[in-house]
Write an enzyme that holds these catalytic residues in place. Sequence first.
Site, PDB file in Angstrom:
ATOM      1  N   GLU A 148     -12.833  -2.306  11.606  1.00 32.24           N
ATOM      2  CA  GLU A 148     -12.838  -1.616  10.310  1.00 32.24           C
ATOM      3  C   GLU A 148     -13.935  -2.132   9.375  1.00 32.24           C
ATOM      4  O   GLU A 148     -14.683  -1.349   8.792  1.00 32.24           O
ATOM      5  CB  GLU A 148     -11.457  -1.782   9.654  1.00 32.24           C
ATOM      6  CG  GLU A 148     -11.397  -1.196   8.260  1.00 32.24           C
ATOM      7  CD  GLU A 148     -10.019  -1.313   7.623  1.00 32.24           C
ATOM      8  OE1 GLU A 148      -9.103  -1.864   8.253  1.00 32.24           O
ATOM      9  OE2 GLU A 148      -9.874  -0.843   6.481  1.00 32.24           O
ATOM     10  N   ASP A 182      -8.318  -9.221   3.914  1.00 30.46           N
ATOM     11  CA  ASP A 182      -8.166  -8.094   4.838  1.00 30.46           C
ATOM     12  C   ASP A 182      -9.281  -8.024   5.878  1.00 30.46           C
ATOM     13  O   ASP A 182     -10.165  -7.175   5.761  1.00 30.46           O
ATOM     14  CB  ASP A 182      -8.125  -6.786   4.036  1.00 30.46           C
ATOM     15  CG  ASP A 182      -7.591  -5.630   4.867  1.00 30.46           C
ATOM     16  OD1 ASP A 182      -7.103  -5.874   5.989  1.00 30.46           O
ATOM     17  OD2 ASP A 182      -7.660  -4.478   4.389  1.00 30.46           O
ATOM     18  N   GLU A 191       0.831  -1.212   0.000  1.00 26.95           N
ATOM     19  CA  GLU A 191       0.000   0.000   0.000  1.00 26.95           C
ATOM     20  C   GLU A 191       0.863   1.260   0.000  1.00 26.95           C
ATOM     21  O   GLU A 191       0.719   2.134   0.865  1.00 26.95           O
ATOM     22  CB  GLU A 191      -0.989  -0.035   1.174  1.00 26.95           C
ATOM     23  CG  GLU A 191      -1.917  -1.238   1.086  1.00 26.95           C
ATOM     24  CD  GLU A 191      -3.015  -1.293   2.132  1.00 26.95           C
ATOM     25  OE1 GLU A 191      -2.829  -0.730   3.225  1.00 26.95           O
ATOM     26  OE2 GLU A 191      -4.053  -1.916   1.850  1.00 26.95           O
TER      27      GLU A 191
END
Length: 693
Positions: free
Chosen positions: A406, A378, A299
């Site tokens: 998240e 993820d 990332e």
Amino acid sequence: MAEQSGHAFDQAWLTWPELPKGTKGTYRQPWMTRVIASSKTDMGQTASRELQRGLERLFGVNIEILDQMDQGESGVWLGTLANFRLESIARDISVEQMADLEGMGEEAYAIWPLGPGVAVVGASDRGLLYGAFSLIRQMATMTSLQDMVGQNAPANPLRMLDHWDNLDGSVERGYAGGSLFFSQGQVLPPSSRLTAYARLLASVGINAVAINNVNVHGEESYFITPKHLADLAALAERFRGYAIRLFLSVNFASPVEIGGLSTADPLDEAVQQWWQDKAALIYSYIPDFGGFVVKADSEFRPGPFTYGRDHADGANLLARALAPYGGLVIWRCFVYDCQTDWRNRKLDRARAAFDHFVKLDGRFADHVILQIKNGPIDFQVREPVSPLLGAMAHTHQMLELQITQEYTGQQRDLCYLVPQWKEVLDFDTYAKGPSSTIAEVASGKGLDRRLGGIAGVANAGNDPYWTGHPLAQANFYGFGRLAWDPKLASTQITAEWIHQTLGHAPLLVDALSSMLHDSWRIYESYTAPLGVGFMVNPGHHYGPNVDGYEYSKWGTYHFADHHGIGVDRTEATGTGYVGQYREPHRSIYEDVQSCPDELLLFFHHVAYGHRLGSGKTVIQHIYDSHFEGAEAARGLLARWQQISREVPAQWAERVAERLAWQVQNAEEWRDVVNTYFYRKTGIGDERGRFIVP
Ligand code: GCV
């Protein structure tokens, strides 16, 4: 801190509400009002004070702390094995029992009968601290004294929290206010709030904390320089009092970005020297510094690939610098191409970690631990377990879980993750034949490795309840307990948390426990179906957006068209990801008939009319689960209203407010997902419920 009716919210599960009168009788013995503090070290004294506080709260009486036990007296004796052996009381316990405790490592403790009283004996002061919290926890859950007797040691050497906190006070993926450590470009001085946090960590056995975001850029790159080290050392000192080592996330490109070198190439001698100098400097400030956490080549963060090197070269560079001081490199395996071509259906992000790392097995230095997310993508509400866990027999590895929610409701929606984590920990990798569970692999034992553990991305911030949604504290607590002992039943963990946080009324304990236990499946049912994942709004990741990531470069697709949906990851016709598993998983996942329903769309692309193991078609499952999920979310609010009078009013209101948000969120998910698939397929709901045409 906000207080109401004597309830200090920042105590969380160290509130220790008073036990009901009848129960007190069982425990009420004259000796219970005395804590004999045999260990005189700072940590020993901390343990004694915790015990005093715990007993006072649970029993509503004053507890005195004595230096020694007089002849013929009894009490709650607290000391290390060394203290124990020096005192005449040791004759009550056999030499073998003492040797056993010693052999269990420094973090172990024992609870042994001592005359009419009880002894809490730590293999060291650290074990003593854990033993003190254990005695209180067991009393709070009304365990009989007989059942408490025995030795206990953590399953995992490393039990760690990873904070994704930034120096400006923001928290990446944080849903509980600002950072506990930083504000407006400054490292905060140690405060009573920090002590309160350290107590919470120690009480569940957390022994390591990384305080800054793995995405290290800008000023945070200077954490390993004199600009910030004195301030960080003050935090490390506060944590040290609770047996917690401080770690820092570092920027792999530091030699260039802050060191003035022209390269960060791990094989360059000047770069190696640079890191060695930095390690020497850090240890001059923080003698027990834990080590570095590293996100590299992921990332947009820099890494060894820039220099044509691999991740073993990168990790070993840092390990060599830290090794003389006993520091660790926690190297993350969340490495994938986030600029992928969505038009190429053979590319598969799920394969990435395994493809990058397995070939490096045996090349990592002894002080390196690979940190591997529980799933290959993820932290979705449902993913298969990462096949990388257990795939490297000669490499230290640890499991990474996400406590911060998240993708699981962002601490607005209730989603108790302990049942999910239990499924992960119990998954058999077959790394060394049957019973090589993730729990065994992560701890290192299953692979005969010295190091290992579990890290959780932290979910706490400066919110008065620590976690935004007060019930999200249960995830924080449960993570710590599972990191200590992955074999604990989730019902036990939940009960412990409720008893220590809110009270002992059976109605409350039972009803809240079942709300928590139902919540993960409820969340799953109204969000992305059958393991498909990532139907979220891009960027912030809350709320539904079925095509939010479908035509982007991030590698997370569902491939829904008007015929079918799902990702073909089979070896026969798909991306071949299934081949990364050992048998029997490989065959189970490869075959559309044996693949578990909840993971079907993760592994297969199927027609909407495909029949699941449940007997329903895929499209009907989507409709049913979304209608039922939204209904169940409304049910959670109703269930809370039945029990909320049992908890302090402010607490109750905060939870009710969150559950009301959840109802709205669940309805939005239901309507967006059902409408999307109705419009895509033209197939109606068998039960004729309203779907926006
Ligand atoms: C810290 C996901 C999150 C990122 C996070 C990353 C990681 O992609 O959305 O915020 O970055 O995981 O684990 O490194």
